[in-house]
Design an enzyme around this catalytic site. Sequence first.
Site, PDB file in Angstrom:
ATOM      1  N   HIS A 129       0.868  -1.180   0.000  1.00 14.53           N
ATOM      2  CA  HIS A 129       0.000   0.000   0.000  1.00 14.53           C
ATOM      3  C   HIS A 129       0.906   1.232   0.000  1.00 14.53           C
ATOM      4  O   HIS A 129       2.021   1.202   0.517  1.00 14.53           O
ATOM      5  CB  HIS A 129      -0.857  -0.037   1.273  1.00 14.53           C
ATOM      6  CG  HIS A 129      -1.937   0.988   1.335  1.00 14.53           C
ATOM      7  ND1 HIS A 129      -1.692   2.303   1.643  1.00 14.53           N
ATOM      8  CD2 HIS A 129      -3.281   0.893   1.154  1.00 14.53           C
ATOM      9  CE1 HIS A 129      -2.831   2.974   1.654  1.00 14.53           C
ATOM     10  NE2 HIS A 129      -3.821   2.138   1.360  1.00 14.53           N
ATOM     11  N   ASP A 206       3.082  -4.403   8.179  1.00 14.44           N
ATOM     12  CA  ASP A 206       1.808  -3.701   8.049  1.00 14.44           C
ATOM     13  C   ASP A 206       0.702  -4.744   8.143  1.00 14.44           C
ATOM     14  O   ASP A 206       0.478  -5.515   7.220  1.00 14.44           O
ATOM     15  CB  ASP A 206       1.779  -2.973   6.697  1.00 14.44           C
ATOM     16  CG  ASP A 206       0.426  -2.366   6.367  1.00 14.44           C
ATOM     17  OD1 ASP A 206      -0.528  -2.561   7.149  1.00 14.44           O
ATOM     18  OD2 ASP A 206       0.322  -1.707   5.314  1.00 14.44           O
ATOM     19  N   GLN A 209      -4.448  -5.259   6.725  1.00 16.22           N
ATOM     20  CA  GLN A 209      -5.348  -6.166   6.017  1.00 16.22           C
ATOM     21  C   GLN A 209      -5.391  -7.562   6.631  1.00 16.22           C
ATOM     22  O   GLN A 209      -6.340  -8.315   6.415  1.00 16.22           O
ATOM     23  CB  GLN A 209      -4.933  -6.269   4.545  1.00 16.22           C
ATOM     24  CG  GLN A 209      -5.153  -4.992   3.766  1.00 16.22           C
ATOM     25  CD  GLN A 209      -6.607  -4.582   3.684  1.00 16.22           C
ATOM     26  OE1 GLN A 209      -7.497  -5.423   3.618  1.00 16.22           O
ATOM     27  NE2 GLN A 209      -6.869  -3.289   3.690  1.00 16.22           N
ATOM     28  N   LYS A 232     -10.787  -1.553  10.391  1.00 10.94           N
ATOM     29  CA  LYS A 232     -10.865  -2.767   9.576  1.00 10.94           C
ATOM     30  C   LYS A 232     -11.231  -3.989  10.421  1.00 10.94           C
ATOM     31  O   LYS A 232     -11.351  -5.097   9.912  1.00 10.94           O
ATOM     32  CB  LYS A 232      -9.550  -2.998   8.840  1.00 10.94           C
ATOM     33  CG  LYS A 232      -9.217  -1.890   7.845  1.00 10.94           C
ATOM     34  CD  LYS A 232      -7.945  -2.179   7.078  1.00 10.94           C
ATOM     35  CE  LYS A 232      -7.476  -0.959   6.296  1.00 10.94           C
ATOM     36  NZ  LYS A 232      -8.363  -0.606   5.173  1.00 10.94           N
ATOM     37  N   CYS A 370      -4.750   2.163  -3.797  1.00 12.99           N
ATOM     38  CA  CYS A 370      -3.538   2.711  -3.146  1.00 12.99           C
ATOM     39  C   CYS A 370      -2.387   1.723  -3.221  1.00 12.99           C
ATOM     40  O   CYS A 370      -1.582   1.612  -2.289  1.00 12.99           O
ATOM     41  CB  CYS A 370      -3.825   3.099  -1.697  1.00 12.99           C
ATOM     42  SG  CYS A 370      -4.947   4.493  -1.528  1.00 12.99           S
TER      43      CYS A 370
END
Length: 412
Positions: A129, A206, A209, A232, A370
């Site tokens: 991203h 990261d 997700q 999320k 993104c």
Amino acid sequence: MSIATEKLAVDVEKIRKDFPILQREVNGYPLVYFDNAATSQTPQQVMDVIVDYYSNYNANIHRGVHSLSQEATDKYEAARKTIQKHFNAEKSYEIILTSGTTHGINLVASGFASLLKEGDEILVSALEHHSNIVPWQMICEKSGAKLKVIPMNEDGEIVYSEFENLLTEKTQIVFLNHVSNALGTVNPIKKIIDKAHSKGAAVLIDGAQAAPHIKADVQELDVDFYVASAHKMCGPTGVGMLYGKEEWLKKLPPYQGGGEMIATVTFEKTTYADLPHKFEAGTPNICGGIAFGAALDYMNAIGFDEIAAYEQELLKYATEELLKIEGVKLYGIAKEKTSVISFNIEGLHPYDIGTIVDKLGIAVRTGHHCAQPIMDFYKIPGTVRASFSFYNTKAEIDSFIEAVKKAKMMLS
């Protein structure tokens, strides 16, 4: 992808009653919400916590001796402990509450600006991203360090052998996502972390997700930094968390200056507060932090193993049905992936497909998500992305498939 064969434990019809927004209509059709990779929906139980905060104990934390301040402080710090437990951090002060994943990445990148020098190297994956690319490019411009990219293959997977070739004694930090937001690919982060550590490099993951689908154990992973966002994971926007090993958080300088992150202040010198307050300048999103804890409690009550198994069943079903449509091309067919499908239809622009299915009440995401380097790799302007959560159903997937067929018919 591995699909559970046992009877699924998720009572989706019961769960759906917890989400008021799923009862509404869009353009005269029942809402089908397949944009969960952008943000998940929020259950009533979490909304109730938000209302309770503003109704009963809205006050600033850590600074007040009055009862409301103490109550707010207790609940905020209890939420930090909930987050600690969920991600299995060793100490609660290794959890820094942030405004989200992007904030956490920028905090670490800013800290590394003082540690990097010309000639140093940092590694990023081609699956990232923009939030895990741009901050590091900025730091390279300031420090003279060199950014190197771990390539991807046609299936949407990292080329691990190339990572091994790029990793050297000059590598100071490796940063990549646990799961690709654009493709759903699950990266082999444990293998990457161990290899990076063998060369003395730190690792930032990261987890934005991954966190809705995978319960990451930061101690088992032995990761140095892990970031995620509440929105999320059935929580509110504007709040997230950074996990950092104590040794690293002590080594990095503060990201912002202000109230709360200090021990003493004079015009001659300031000394910084202990962890976690060193990185939490100013009044935080108090209500958001408390609601983040409530959202984790909600999801854990359902069970992450159960959630993962059910979402994989949805992914399998949607993939099979979508591939029955002539001209569909999938992007991201990794062996390990979460419940995300990125696709195009030959000759049609993804934006046009997304616009038509929206008219039929179905929310999907279109564009480069993104993650423009991924789209450049495939030489496409973007994709249609349908992303599923544990409150979605096969009946909704049927509606989505019919909408895609209608869009194809109208645009062809």
